[in-house]
Design a protein around this motif. Structure first.
Motif, PDB file in Angstrom:
ATOM      1  N   ALA A  83       0.701  -1.182  -0.111  1.00  0.00           N
ATOM      2  CA  ALA A  83       0.042   0.000  -0.163  1.00  0.00           C
ATOM      3  C   ALA A  83       1.031   1.290   0.036  1.00  0.00           C
ATOM      4  O   ALA A  83       0.502   2.233  -0.669  1.00  0.00           O
ATOM      5  CB  ALA A  83      -0.931  -0.106   1.070  1.00  0.00           C
ATOM      6  N   GLY A  84       1.779   1.182   0.647  1.00  0.00           N
ATOM      7  CA  GLY A  84       2.880   2.310   0.861  1.00  0.00           C
ATOM      8  C   GLY A  84       3.516   2.906  -0.456  1.00  0.00           C
ATOM      9  O   GLY A  84       3.689   3.832  -0.887  1.00  0.00           O
ATOM     10  N   ALA A  85       4.141   1.545  -1.168  1.00  0.00           N
ATOM     11  CA  ALA A  85       4.752   1.645  -2.241  1.00  0.00           C
ATOM     12  C   ALA A  85       3.902   1.971  -3.274  1.00  0.00           C
ATOM     13  O   ALA A  85       4.282   3.075  -4.197  1.00  0.00           O
ATOM     14  CB  ALA A  85       5.698   0.450  -2.439  1.00  0.00           C
ATOM     15  N   THR A  86       2.776   1.559  -3.341  1.00  0.00           N
ATOM     16  CA  THR A  86       1.678   1.931  -4.360  1.00  0.00           C
ATOM     17  C   THR A  86       1.201   3.469  -4.272  1.00  0.00           C
ATOM     18  O   THR A  86       1.232   4.093  -5.502  1.00  0.00           O
ATOM     19  CB  THR A  86       0.576   0.946  -4.360  1.00  0.00           C
ATOM     20  N   LEU A  87       1.071   4.096  -3.071  1.00  0.00           N
ATOM     21  CA  LEU A  87       0.566   5.407  -2.682  1.00  0.00           C
ATOM     22  C   LEU A  87       1.655   6.213  -3.325  1.00  0.00           C
ATOM     23  O   LEU A  87       1.629   7.201  -3.911  1.00  0.00           O
ATOM     24  CB  LEU A  87       0.251   5.548  -1.451  1.00  0.00           C
ATOM     25  N   CYS A  88       2.992   5.894  -3.096  1.00  0.00           N
ATOM     26  CA  CYS A  88       4.292   6.692  -3.451  1.00  0.00           C
ATOM     27  C   CYS A  88       4.356   6.870  -4.848  1.00  0.00           C
ATOM     28  O   CYS A  88       4.270   7.784  -5.443  1.00  0.00           O
ATOM     29  CB  CYS A  88       5.394   6.234  -3.001  1.00  0.00           C
ATOM     30  N   PHE A  89       4.320   5.470  -5.569  1.00  0.00           N
ATOM     31  CA  PHE A  89       4.530   5.278  -7.048  1.00  0.00           C
ATOM     32  C   PHE A  89       2.953   6.407  -7.574  1.00  0.00           C
ATOM     33  O   PHE A  89       3.414   7.148  -8.754  1.00  0.00           O
ATOM     34  CB  PHE A  89       4.688   4.253  -7.385  1.00  0.00           C
TER      35      PHE A  89
ATOM     36  N   ARG B 179       3.455   9.993  -7.513  1.00  0.00           N
ATOM     37  CA  ARG B 179       4.704  10.655  -8.335  1.00  0.00           C
ATOM     38  C   ARG B 179       4.244  10.488  -9.795  1.00  0.00           C
ATOM     39  O   ARG B 179       4.608  11.651 -10.624  1.00  0.00           O
ATOM     40  CB  ARG B 179       5.875   9.816  -8.116  1.00  0.00           C
ATOM     41  N   TRP B 180       3.431   9.331  -9.990  1.00  0.00           N
ATOM     42  CA  TRP B 180       3.174   9.231 -11.597  1.00  0.00           C
ATOM     43  C   TRP B 180       2.323  10.038 -11.854  1.00  0.00           C
ATOM     44  O   TRP B 180       2.270  10.890 -13.218  1.00  0.00           O
ATOM     45  CB  TRP B 180       2.762   7.833 -11.796  1.00  0.00           C
ATOM     46  N   LEU B 181       1.221  10.503 -11.076  1.00  0.00           N
ATOM     47  CA  LEU B 181       0.117  11.622 -11.371  1.00  0.00           C
ATOM     48  C   LEU B 181       0.900  12.804 -11.329  1.00  0.00           C
ATOM     49  O   LEU B 181       0.448  13.656 -12.212  1.00  0.00           O
ATOM     50  CB  LEU B 181      -1.004  11.461 -10.315  1.00  0.00           C
ATOM     51  N   ALA B 182       1.642  13.151 -10.440  1.00  0.00           N
ATOM     52  CA  ALA B 182       2.475  14.311 -10.735  1.00  0.00           C
ATOM     53  C   ALA B 182       3.147  14.680 -11.955  1.00  0.00           C
ATOM     54  O   ALA B 182       3.046  15.586 -12.630  1.00  0.00           O
ATOM     55  CB  ALA B 182       3.479  14.496  -9.510  1.00  0.00           C
TER      56      ALA B 182
END
Length: 206
Positions: free
Chosen positions: A178-184, A187-190
């Motif tokens: 969950a943490g890695a998915t949220l971070c990615f 970043r991807w949406l940014a």
């Protein structure tokens, strides 16, 4: 979190950051040695700094596989540069993967070393952004984390998820995912939507 699972995430993150370092090196027309140095620096600087702060031997020094992964990623993109560059935003994608995985690993290792919640969050951020900072500095670029892109905030989000999950006693693997998915995702949406933090002076770079 099991040692095997942490190691797997660490290897994937190392490979992803090494690719980002390699692509930046090519764009700055470094020679093969420079490419491999930048790949290794991008892949290991964050984790090595974290381990030094935690008072343990850096895994990138103790385990030859980290150097091997960095060299493999460097050689792969050196000889297949055009194919890798044909992917959309290859540096940013590989960098986002490395950022997400290292932020999760950094927080987890800090927690298991007895560091408190705030310190664990800081170690997660440091692990995530360290490699990118060293990579950019070596090619005389202003580090991405110091510019207006959502970078450190994405690592912060992953670290907060990890620490919160640990404090609540939740299963490590789902929390890590969950943490890695949220971070990615952040970043991807940014990258895709141009999300940016305010810039000093109120104006963005041209």
């Amino acid at each position: 979190m099991s040692f095997a699972f942490v190691t797997l995430l660490d290897f994937i993150g190392t490979f992803a950051f090494a690719i980002s370092g390699r692509l930046v090196a090519v764009r700055h027309r470094l020679d093969l040695f420079g490419v491999l140095v930048l790949s290794f620096a991008a892949a290991t600087a964050g984790g090595m700094t974290r381990d030094v702060v935690l008072g343990v031997t850096p895994v990138a020094v103790a385990d030859w596989r980290y150097l091997a992964l960095s060299i493999a990623a460097g050689l792969l993109t050196f000889f297949r540069h055009e194919q890798v560059e044909s992917l959309r935003n290859p540096v940013q994608i590989s960098d986002a993967i490395g950022l997400a995985l290292f932020a999760v690993i950094g927080s987890d290792k800090a927690l298991h070393a007895g560091v408190g919640p705030v310190g664990a969050i800081m170690m997660g951020i440091l692990s995530g952004i360290g490699g990118g900072i060293v990579r950019d500095v070596l090619v005389a670029q202003v580090p991405t984390v110091l510019r207006y892109e959502l970078y450190a905030l994405a690592a912060l989000a992953a670290s907060v998820v990890m620490v919160t999950g640990h404090e609540l006693g939740l299963p490590h693997v789902p929390v890590s995912v969950a943490g890695a998915t949220l971070c990615f995702t952040l970043r991807w949406l940014a990258i895709r939507k141009g999300w940016r933090l305010p810039v000093a002076g109120g104006r963005e770079e041209p």
